[in-house]
Motif scaffolding. Structure first.
Motif, PDB file in Angstrom:
ATOM      1  N   UNK A 125      -8.633 -33.819  13.186  1.00  0.00           N
ATOM      2  CA  UNK A 125      -7.475 -33.280  12.470  1.00  0.00           C
ATOM      3  C   UNK A 125      -6.815 -32.155  13.256  1.00  0.00           C
ATOM      4  N   UNK A 126      -7.622 -31.301  13.866  1.00  0.00           N
ATOM      5  CA  UNK A 126      -7.053 -30.202  14.654  1.00  0.00           C
ATOM      6  C   UNK A 126      -6.346 -30.726  15.898  1.00  0.00           C
ATOM      7  N   UNK A 127      -6.877 -31.790  16.486  1.00  0.00           N
ATOM      8  CA  UNK A 127      -6.186 -32.416  17.620  1.00  0.00           C
ATOM      9  C   UNK A 127      -4.854 -33.015  17.177  1.00  0.00           C
ATOM     10  N   UNK A 128      -4.844 -33.632  15.997  1.00  0.00           N
ATOM     11  CA  UNK A 128      -3.593 -34.184  15.461  1.00  0.00           C
ATOM     12  C   UNK A 128      -2.571 -33.078  15.211  1.00  0.00           C
ATOM     13  N   UNK A 129      -3.046 -31.947  14.679  1.00  0.00           N
ATOM     14  CA  UNK A 129      -2.142 -30.807  14.451  1.00  0.00           C
ATOM     15  C   UNK A 129      -1.556 -30.345  15.776  1.00  0.00           C
ATOM     16  N   UNK A 154       3.018 -29.870  19.409  1.00  0.00           N
ATOM     17  CA  UNK A 154       3.596 -30.020  20.756  1.00  0.00           C
ATOM     18  C   UNK A 154       4.801 -30.959  20.727  1.00  0.00           C
ATOM     19  N   UNK A 155       4.654 -32.071  19.988  1.00  0.00           N
ATOM     20  CA  UNK A 155       5.778 -33.007  19.869  1.00  0.00           C
ATOM     21  C   UNK A 155       6.967 -32.387  19.162  1.00  0.00           C
ATOM     22  N   UNK A 156       6.698 -31.628  18.099  1.00  0.00           N
ATOM     23  CA  UNK A 156       7.774 -30.958  17.371  1.00  0.00           C
ATOM     24  C   UNK A 156       8.494 -29.939  18.237  1.00  0.00           C
ATOM     25  N   UNK A 157       7.711 -29.183  19.018  1.00  0.00           N
ATOM     26  CA  UNK A 157       8.323 -28.201  19.917  1.00  0.00           C
ATOM     27  C   UNK A 157       9.153 -28.886  20.997  1.00  0.00           C
ATOM     28  N   UNK A 214      21.528 -33.117  16.046  1.00  0.00           N
ATOM     29  CA  UNK A 214      20.919 -34.224  16.782  1.00  0.00           C
ATOM     30  C   UNK A 214      19.685 -34.765  16.053  1.00  0.00           C
ATOM     31  N   UNK A 215      19.400 -36.022  16.291  1.00  0.00           N
ATOM     32  CA  UNK A 215      18.260 -36.669  15.665  1.00  0.00           C
ATOM     33  C   UNK A 215      16.946 -35.977  16.047  1.00  0.00           C
ATOM     34  N   UNK A 216      16.926 -35.357  17.226  1.00  0.00           N
ATOM     35  CA  UNK A 216      15.718 -34.665  17.667  1.00  0.00           C
ATOM     36  C   UNK A 216      15.322 -33.543  16.717  1.00  0.00           C
ATOM     37  N   UNK A 217      16.303 -32.913  16.087  1.00  0.00           N
ATOM     38  CA  UNK A 217      15.993 -31.846  15.139  1.00  0.00           C
ATOM     39  C   UNK A 217      15.285 -32.424  13.907  1.00  0.00           C
ATOM     40  N   UNK A 218      15.720 -33.585  13.453  1.00  0.00           N
ATOM     41  CA  UNK A 218      15.045 -34.251  12.331  1.00  0.00           C
ATOM     42  C   UNK A 218      13.643 -34.712  12.728  1.00  0.00           C
ATOM     43  N   UNK A 219      13.503 -35.218  13.959  1.00  0.00           N
ATOM     44  CA  UNK A 219      12.182 -35.617  14.439  1.00  0.00           C
ATOM     45  C   UNK A 219      11.242 -34.417  14.481  1.00  0.00           C
ATOM     46  N   UNK A 220      11.762 -33.290  14.966  1.00  0.00           N
ATOM     47  CA  UNK A 220      10.948 -32.069  15.031  1.00  0.00           C
ATOM     48  C   UNK A 220      10.503 -31.651  13.631  1.00  0.00           C
ATOM     49  N   UNK A 221      11.414 -31.700  12.679  1.00  0.00           N
ATOM     50  CA  UNK A 221      11.079 -31.331  11.309  1.00  0.00           C
ATOM     51  C   UNK A 221       9.978 -32.231  10.754  1.00  0.00           C
ATOM     52  N   UNK A 222      10.087 -33.531  10.995  1.00  0.00           N
ATOM     53  CA  UNK A 222       9.068 -34.460  10.505  1.00  0.00           C
ATOM     54  C   UNK A 222       7.719 -34.221  11.168  1.00  0.00           C
ATOM     55  N   UNK A 223       7.740 -33.906  12.455  1.00  0.00           N
ATOM     56  CA  UNK A 223       6.480 -33.649  13.148  1.00  0.00           C
ATOM     57  C   UNK A 223       5.835 -32.357  12.651  1.00  0.00           C
ATOM     58  N   UNK A 224       6.636 -31.335  12.384  1.00  0.00           N
ATOM     59  CA  UNK A 224       6.085 -30.094  11.847  1.00  0.00           C
ATOM     60  C   UNK A 224       5.533 -30.297  10.430  1.00  0.00           C
ATOM     61  N   UNK A 240       4.247 -33.109   9.314  1.00  0.00           N
ATOM     62  CA  UNK A 240       2.997 -33.842   9.498  1.00  0.00           C
ATOM     63  C   UNK A 240       1.893 -32.892   9.960  1.00  0.00           C
ATOM     64  N   UNK A 241       2.242 -31.965  10.849  1.00  0.00           N
ATOM     65  CA  UNK A 241       1.256 -30.983  11.319  1.00  0.00           C
ATOM     66  C   UNK A 241       0.764 -30.119  10.152  1.00  0.00           C
ATOM     67  N   UNK A 242       1.655 -29.759   9.253  1.00  0.00           N
ATOM     68  CA  UNK A 242       1.268 -28.968   8.088  1.00  0.00           C
ATOM     69  C   UNK A 242       0.320 -29.748   7.187  1.00  0.00           C
ATOM     70  N   UNK A 243       0.603 -31.028   6.984  1.00  0.00           N
ATOM     71  CA  UNK A 243      -0.279 -31.856   6.163  1.00  0.00           C
ATOM     72  C   UNK A 243      -1.668 -31.969   6.792  1.00  0.00           C
ATOM     73  N   UNK A 244      -1.709 -32.165   8.101  1.00  0.00           N
ATOM     74  CA  UNK A 244      -3.000 -32.254   8.785  1.00  0.00           C
ATOM     75  C   UNK A 244      -3.736 -30.924   8.752  1.00  0.00           C
TER      76      UNK A 244
END
Length: 164
Positions: free
Chosen positions: A32-36, A41-44, A117-127, A129-133
């Protein structure tokens, strides 16, 4: 004497099971910590791409709300609850608020403009997901701590039985 060896066998079997549980919880926590870490990193990375596309002043701390900004509610909140199934142990739960429920909820992506840009939405989704993990990792860590306490108690009981 036979009763003492029977008790010792029960304690040893329980200790074995708890030790295996502890090891599997450790593995789950590490994953889980690796997933976070990967999600962060992906969100950043997506955030940096959005900043590159929109310009460095369009995606910066200047767009974040200040003390003078209107009040708003958080999109995600973490709640602690005592779970009766887990004998009073605390567990944490992430609740995402939908805009239809509360009008004071704002989508943070809108702080950076309407056409982002779509990248901002992708970043939000990745963050997100990181919070859920991260919440899941905390729950696993709590279970691991409780398992370790049980192991220590059983080791003390084992020492008392063998001392007889």
């Amino acid at each position: 004497m036979a009763e003492a060896t029977e008790d010792l066998d029960k304690i040893c079997n329980t200790l074995d099971k708890l030790t295996l549980d502890a090891l599997s919880l450790m593995e789950e926590e590490i994953l889980l910590k690796l997933n976070v870490e990967n999600a962060m990193c992906g969100g950043e990375s997506h955030l940096a791409k959005a900043r590159y596309i929109m310009g460095q002043n369009s995606v910066s701390c200047l767009q974040l709300p200040t003390e003078n900004s209107p009040e708003f509610s958080a999109v995600a909140k973490v709640y602690a609850s005592e779970d009766d199934k887990l004998f009073g142990e605390k567990s944490y739960e992430l609740q995402l608020t939908k805009k239809t429920e509360d009008e004071s909820v704002q989508d943070p992506v809108r702080w950076f403009g309407v056409l982002v840009p779509q990248n901002l939405n992708y970043a939000q989704n990745m963050f997100r997901q990181a919070l859920q993990w991260a919440v899941q990792a905390v729950n696993v860590q709590t279970q691991l701590e409780q398992t370790i306490i049980k192991i220590q108690q059983l080791k003390a009981a084992k020492a008392a039985v063998t001392a007889k």
